[in-house]
Design a protein around this motif. Structure first.
Motif, PDB file in Angstrom:
ATOM      1  N   UNK A  62      -8.984  22.624  -5.910  1.00 25.75           N
ATOM      2  CA  UNK A  62      -8.113  21.447  -5.919  1.00 25.75           C
ATOM      3  C   UNK A  62      -8.792  20.297  -6.652  1.00 25.75           C
ATOM      4  N   UNK A  63      -8.014  19.551  -7.421  1.00 26.50           N
ATOM      5  CA  UNK A  63      -8.534  18.343  -8.056  1.00 26.50           C
ATOM      6  C   UNK A  63      -7.546  17.198  -7.869  1.00 26.50           C
ATOM      7  N   UNK A  64      -8.083  15.992  -7.805  1.00 27.22           N
ATOM      8  CA  UNK A  64      -7.286  14.772  -7.663  1.00 27.22           C
ATOM      9  C   UNK A  64      -7.775  13.784  -8.712  1.00 27.22           C
ATOM     10  N   UNK A  65      -6.834  13.183  -9.420  1.00 28.26           N
ATOM     11  CA  UNK A  65      -7.162  12.240 -10.491  1.00 28.26           C
ATOM     12  C   UNK A  65      -6.428  10.929 -10.235  1.00 28.26           C
ATOM     13  N   UNK A  66      -7.181   9.833 -10.250  1.00 29.81           N
ATOM     14  CA  UNK A  66      -6.605   8.492 -10.122  1.00 29.81           C
ATOM     15  C   UNK A  66      -7.149   7.632 -11.247  1.00 29.81           C
ATOM     16  N   UNK A  67      -6.256   6.958 -11.956  1.00 30.34           N
ATOM     17  CA  UNK A  67      -6.649   6.068 -13.048  1.00 30.34           C
ATOM     18  C   UNK A  67      -5.960   4.729 -12.858  1.00 30.34           C
ATOM     19  N   UNK A  68      -6.639   3.667 -13.269  1.00 27.50           N
ATOM     20  CA  UNK A  68      -6.052   2.332 -13.188  1.00 27.50           C
ATOM     21  C   UNK A  68      -6.424   1.539 -14.426  1.00 27.50           C
ATOM     22  N   UNK A  69      -5.435   0.842 -14.969  1.00 27.08           N
ATOM     23  CA  UNK A  69      -5.625   0.017 -16.161  1.00 27.08           C
ATOM     24  C   UNK A  69      -5.626  -1.451 -15.773  1.00 27.08           C
ATOM     25  N   UNK A  70      -6.053  -2.285 -16.709  1.00 24.86           N
ATOM     26  CA  UNK A  70      -6.072  -3.721 -16.467  1.00 24.86           C
ATOM     27  C   UNK A  70      -4.683  -4.336 -16.564  1.00 24.86           C
ATOM     28  N   UNK A  71      -3.743  -3.623 -17.169  1.00 24.62           N
ATOM     29  CA  UNK A  71      -2.359  -4.065 -17.275  1.00 24.62           C
ATOM     30  C   UNK A  71      -1.434  -2.959 -16.782  1.00 24.62           C
ATOM     31  N   UNK A  86       0.817  -1.203   0.000  1.00 21.96           N
ATOM     32  CA  UNK A  86       0.000   0.000   0.000  1.00 21.96           C
ATOM     33  C   UNK A  86       0.857   1.262   0.000  1.00 21.96           C
ATOM     34  N   UNK A  87       2.188   1.146   0.199  1.00 21.18           N
ATOM     35  CA  UNK A  87       3.033   2.334   0.238  1.00 21.18           C
ATOM     36  C   UNK A  87       3.676   2.634  -1.112  1.00 21.18           C
ATOM     37  N   UNK A  88       3.523   1.747  -2.080  1.00 22.12           N
ATOM     38  CA  UNK A  88       4.134   1.913  -3.390  1.00 22.12           C
ATOM     39  C   UNK A  88       3.036   2.079  -4.436  1.00 22.12           C
ATOM     40  N   UNK A  89       3.249   2.996  -5.366  1.00 16.10           N
ATOM     41  CA  UNK A  89       2.280   3.186  -6.436  1.00 16.10           C
ATOM     42  C   UNK A  89       2.261   1.924  -7.298  1.00 16.10           C
ATOM     43  N   UNK A  90       1.104   1.264  -7.443  1.00 18.28           N
ATOM     44  CA  UNK A  90       1.034   0.059  -8.288  1.00 18.28           C
ATOM     45  C   UNK A  90       1.391   0.378  -9.735  1.00 18.28           C
ATOM     46  N   UNK A  91       1.914  -0.605 -10.439  1.00 18.06           N
ATOM     47  CA  UNK A  91       2.342  -0.393 -11.826  1.00 18.06           C
ATOM     48  C   UNK A  91       1.185  -0.106 -12.760  1.00 18.06           C
ATOM     49  N   UNK A  92      -0.033  -0.412 -12.340  1.00 16.96           N
ATOM     50  CA  UNK A  92      -1.218  -0.195 -13.180  1.00 16.96           C
ATOM     51  C   UNK A  92      -1.838   1.182 -12.983  1.00 16.96           C
ATOM     52  N   UNK A  93      -1.294   1.967 -12.057  1.00 17.18           N
ATOM     53  CA  UNK A  93      -1.964   3.196 -11.607  1.00 17.18           C
ATOM     54  C   UNK A  93      -1.280   4.446 -12.144  1.00 17.18           C
ATOM     55  N   UNK A  94      -2.097   5.463 -12.447  1.00 17.17           N
ATOM     56  CA  UNK A  94      -1.635   6.786 -12.875  1.00 17.17           C
ATOM     57  C   UNK A  94      -2.289   7.806 -11.948  1.00 17.17           C
ATOM     58  N   UNK A  95      -1.487   8.680 -11.339  1.00 15.21           N
ATOM     59  CA  UNK A  95      -1.990   9.631 -10.341  1.00 15.21           C
ATOM     60  C   UNK A  95      -1.578  11.057 -10.688  1.00 15.21           C
ATOM     61  N   UNK A  96      -2.440  12.003 -10.343  1.00 17.54           N
ATOM     62  CA  UNK A  96      -2.106  13.419 -10.527  1.00 17.54           C
ATOM     63  C   UNK A  96      -2.962  14.251  -9.580  1.00 17.54           C
TER      64      UNK A  96
END
Length: 386
Positions: A110-119, A8-18
């Protein structure tokens, strides 16, 4: 929704954050217009525009956890779904927030964006930022929390040395972005003034903040970075700044480029270092874990297949609940009948207790035993009396 077992402390490889600030008058309207246009163009599969309070009450794909709540200052919640290369599904949420403390009206939303892909995320995929925000300089959605710093610009470092050190220090802690510093060996022409990030792959372009040191700032920028981050600023070169806590795979010399020509040509060595840095494991910055939980646990925009599967699972759950209620009702009814029979035996059906004959008492037992016998059937309906 992809559910990884990573730390939970590392950004997963499938995730994009801004994360950033929108300084315009109506940020939500800018998002709506962009989403509508991209869906009409076939770029998006679908999108949702949700009130955070109503969204928290509605049905979601996965069980909601307390950490999935976007918080009381949330203004609006947007969801979008699209496909990238080879049909890989991407799901993303953008949440707008009121500032808890707004000193002026120019601090924006303020805005927060989180995206996650299947790969695992591919930098060549489209930027999730441009799925929600228009990719236009006329819409001021790309401001960082530090005043005067933007994603899609070459941001000059402050002239004051103390302010410069403070900015470098702040941007290395709990940052959502990759920060680079480029030294201008000489004042560049208009082509050289464009940010280096324009040459990056689309999905990496909006993860980089570029700082510029003027020709006269070579020594003070070098001193500030050496003092605050233990890296050096080469004249006419660039450096990818480390994050705090420092990644053990980060080597300052390796992520330093000694020559960058700001003439509009592609700085291939610097771009390679930025892309390499982006592949290093990154710690989740403050607030990012909440955004990721909200995306995973508070997702509403289901595909038709997910809606069908969700409906089928709910039918099964309702059937199981109804069966349990029916069994409970039958057991209760049996217990009630047994208790009534025991009570009738105890009162002889006349509403008052009777005194049995001695031989009857020896055969049946005391009225209390009769009542216990009846109630025992309720506790264990399968019990066989001997």
């Amino acid at each position: 929704m992809t559910k990884n077992s990573s730390s939970s402390t590392i950004v997963p490889s499938t995730v994009w954050l801004a994360r950033g600030r929108h300084l315009g008058p109506d940020p939500e309207q800018d998002v709506r217009r962009n989403l509508i246009a991209l869906k009409a163009a076939g770029v998006l599969d679908d999108f949702l525009d949700l009130d955070p309070v109503e969204a928290a009450r509605s049905t979601v794909l996965y069980p909601r956890e307390e950490s999935a709540d976007p918080g009381p200052s949330a203004r609006r919640l947007f969801e979008a779904r699209w496909r990238v290369a080879d049909g890989v599904m991407v799901r993303a949420q953008l949440t707008t927030y009121d500032q808890e403390v707004r000193r002026t009206d120019h601090e924006g939303i303020t805005w927060v964006l989180a995206a996650e892909a299947e790969l695992a995320w591919n930098p060549e995929w489209p930027s999730p930022a441009t799925m929600f925000w228009p990719d236009s300089d006329r819409v001021a959605w790309d401001h960082d929390f530090a005043p005067g710093v933007r994603l899609r610009a070459a941001n000059h470092l402050p002239q004051d040395q103390n302010e410069m050190r403070r900015r470098l220090r702040d941007h290395s802690r709990n940052t959502w972005y990759i920060h680079i510093v480029v030294h201008e060996a000489m004042t560049p022409d208009p082509k050289g003034q464009q940010p280096v990030s324009t040459f990056l792959p689309p999905s990496l372009r909006h993860r980089v903040i570029e700082h510029r040191a003027t020709p006269a700032q070579a020594e003070i920028a070098d001193f500030a970075m050496k003092r605050e981050l233990n890296v050096r600023m080469p004249r006419g070169g660039a450096v990818v700044l480390p994050t705090q806590p420092r990644n053990p795979d980060y080597d300052a010399d390796h992520f330093t480029v000694h020559s960058v020509f700001l003439d509009g040509s592609e700085p291939t060595e610097l771009l390679a270092r930025i892309e390499e840095f982006a592949q290093l494991p990154q710690a989740l910055p403050e607030g990012a874990e909440q955004a990721l939980n909200q995306l995973r646990q508070g997702w509403h925009l289901l595909t038709p297949e997910e809606e069908l599967a969700h409906a089928q699972s709910m039918v099964i759950k309702y059937a199981e609940a109804l069966d349990a209620m029916t069994k409970s009702r039958d057991l209760y009814q049996e217990a009630t009948e047994a208790a009534q029979a025991a009570l009738a035996e105890f009162t002889d059906g006349a509403g008052s207790s009777r005194s049995p004959a001695p031989e009857t008492a020896r055969t049946v037992g005391s009225p209390l035993n009769a009542l216990k016998k009846g109630l025992g059937r309720f506790r264990d309906p399968h019990r066989q009396d001997l």
